[in-house]
Enzyme design. Structure first.
Site, short mmCIF file in Angstrom:
data_model
loop_
_atom_site.label_atom_id
_atom_site.label_comp_id
_atom_site.label_asym_id
_atom_site.label_seq_id
_atom_site.Cartn_x
_atom_site.Cartn_y
_atom_site.Cartn_z
N ILE A 92 0.86 -1.18 0.00
CA ILE A 92 0.00 0.00 0.00
C ILE A 92 0.90 1.23 0.00
O ILE A 92 2.09 1.14 0.29
CB ILE A 92 -0.96 0.02 1.21
CG1 ILE A 92 -0.17 -0.01 2.54
CG2 ILE A 92 -1.95 -1.13 1.13
CD1 ILE A 92 -1.05 0.17 3.77
N GLY A 153 5.34 6.89 6.47
CA GLY A 153 5.20 5.45 6.71
C GLY A 153 5.67 4.62 5.53
O GLY A 153 6.39 3.63 5.69
N TYR A 154 5.27 5.03 4.33
CA TYR A 154 5.65 4.32 3.12
C TYR A 154 7.17 4.32 2.93
O TYR A 154 7.77 3.29 2.64
CB TYR A 154 4.97 4.97 1.92
CG TYR A 154 5.26 4.32 0.59
CD1 TYR A 154 4.67 3.12 0.22
CD2 TYR A 154 6.13 4.92 -0.32
CE1 TYR A 154 4.93 2.52 -1.00
CE2 TYR A 154 6.40 4.35 -1.55
CZ TYR A 154 5.80 3.15 -1.89
OH TYR A 154 6.07 2.57 -3.10
N ALA A 155 7.79 5.48 3.10
CA ALA A 155 9.24 5.59 2.92
C ALA A 155 9.98 4.72 3.94
O ALA A 155 10.98 4.07 3.60
CB ALA A 155 9.68 7.05 3.04
N LYS A 158 9.62 1.00 2.93
CA LYS A 158 10.39 0.64 1.74
C LYS A 158 11.89 0.67 2.00
O LYS A 158 12.64 -0.13 1.41
CB LYS A 158 10.01 1.56 0.58
CG LYS A 158 8.59 1.37 0.08
CD LYS A 158 8.32 -0.09 -0.32
CE LYS A 158 6.95 -0.27 -0.95
NZ LYS A 158 6.71 -1.66 -1.37
#
Length: 251
Positions: A92, A153-155, A158
């Site tokens: 996501i 959050g995504y960074a 990943k």
């Protein structure tokens, strides 16, 4: 048919990038386990592959659940006898800063985008060892290398996923198990469904050096390459496919 008789598992394969990758793998001779949390979406991908003459089967799994991940690989191996390739694709891409991201949302993206890669890699490796080798590919966005605003959050997830990729590559190299990451830039998939129109065009104009719109099939072509013997010396790498965006100072 560079992957004839190989068995691949692709997570998040019910739509978007996962579907495109699965279709390309099947076209190269792979038997593809279409793993998705939605049975309906998984079966639709299976039908696309079968209509093209390929071999695939649908499997339902929550890739953040340890027991379900273990069950998934056991079922795939029970169906086709082995597992040669795992593509950890499901993920996501929420927005939010340190102030606007709730702890619950932070935990969710870490679970789906990072823990799932740990679980998938951990539990597929025993099957690959039985085959005396295998290949793991992870989807790791470019923000894992260079974060941009409003993607905390995504960074984080990943960046962790890239670290897992490198560690698995190092630890499993003597077992002939390769592990690499594909790092897409902006790709026209359901994950980016809200990033369209003028906003998208402005992004491509200002931040992406190349004047092309990257498609899911472009990512799938690289996935096939990494899965073949042509990439036998490549492991522990993040292959960036973003039209040059990450290479320049884009913010």
């Amino acid at each position: 048919m560079r992957l004839k008789d190989k068995v691949a598992v692709v997570t998040g394969a019910g739509s978007g990038l996962g579907r495109a990758i699965s279709v390309k793998l099947a076209a190269e001779g792979c038997r593809v386990a279409i793993a998705d949390i939605s049975l309906k979406n998984a079966e639709e991908t299976v039908q696309v592959i079968k209509n093209a003459g390929g071999d695939a089967a649908a499997f339902v799994a929550d890739i953040t659940n340890e027991e379900q991940v273990q069950k998934l690989f056991a079922e795939v191996a029970g169906t086709w006898g082995k597992i040669d390739l795992l593509y950890n694709n499901a993920g996501i891409s929420p927005v939010g800063t340190i102030e606007t991201t709730s702890f619950a949302d932070f935990q969710k993206v870490i679970a789906i985008d990072l823990y799932s890669i740990f679980l998938g890699s951990k539990y597929v490796i025993p099957y690959m060892k039985k085959n005396h080798g295998g290949c793991i590919i992870n989807t790791v966005g470019t923000f894992g290398f260079k974060p941009i605003p409003n993607k905390l959050g995504y960074a984080c997830a990943k960046a962790g996923a890239m670290s897992v990729t490198r560690s698995v590559a190092i630890d499993m190299a003597r077992d002939n198990i390769r592990c690499n990451a594909i790092c897409p830039g902006f790709v026209d998939t359901p994950l980016n469904k809200d990033f369209t129109g003028e906003e998208r065009e402005q992004f491509l104009k200002n931040y992406q050096p190349m004047e092309l719109k990257i498609k899911a099939e472009d990512i799938a072509d690289t996935a096939v390459f990494l899965a073949t013997e042509d990439a036998k010396a490549i492991t522990g790498q993040g292959i960036v496919i973003d039209g040059g965006t990450e290479a320049c100072l884009y913010y």
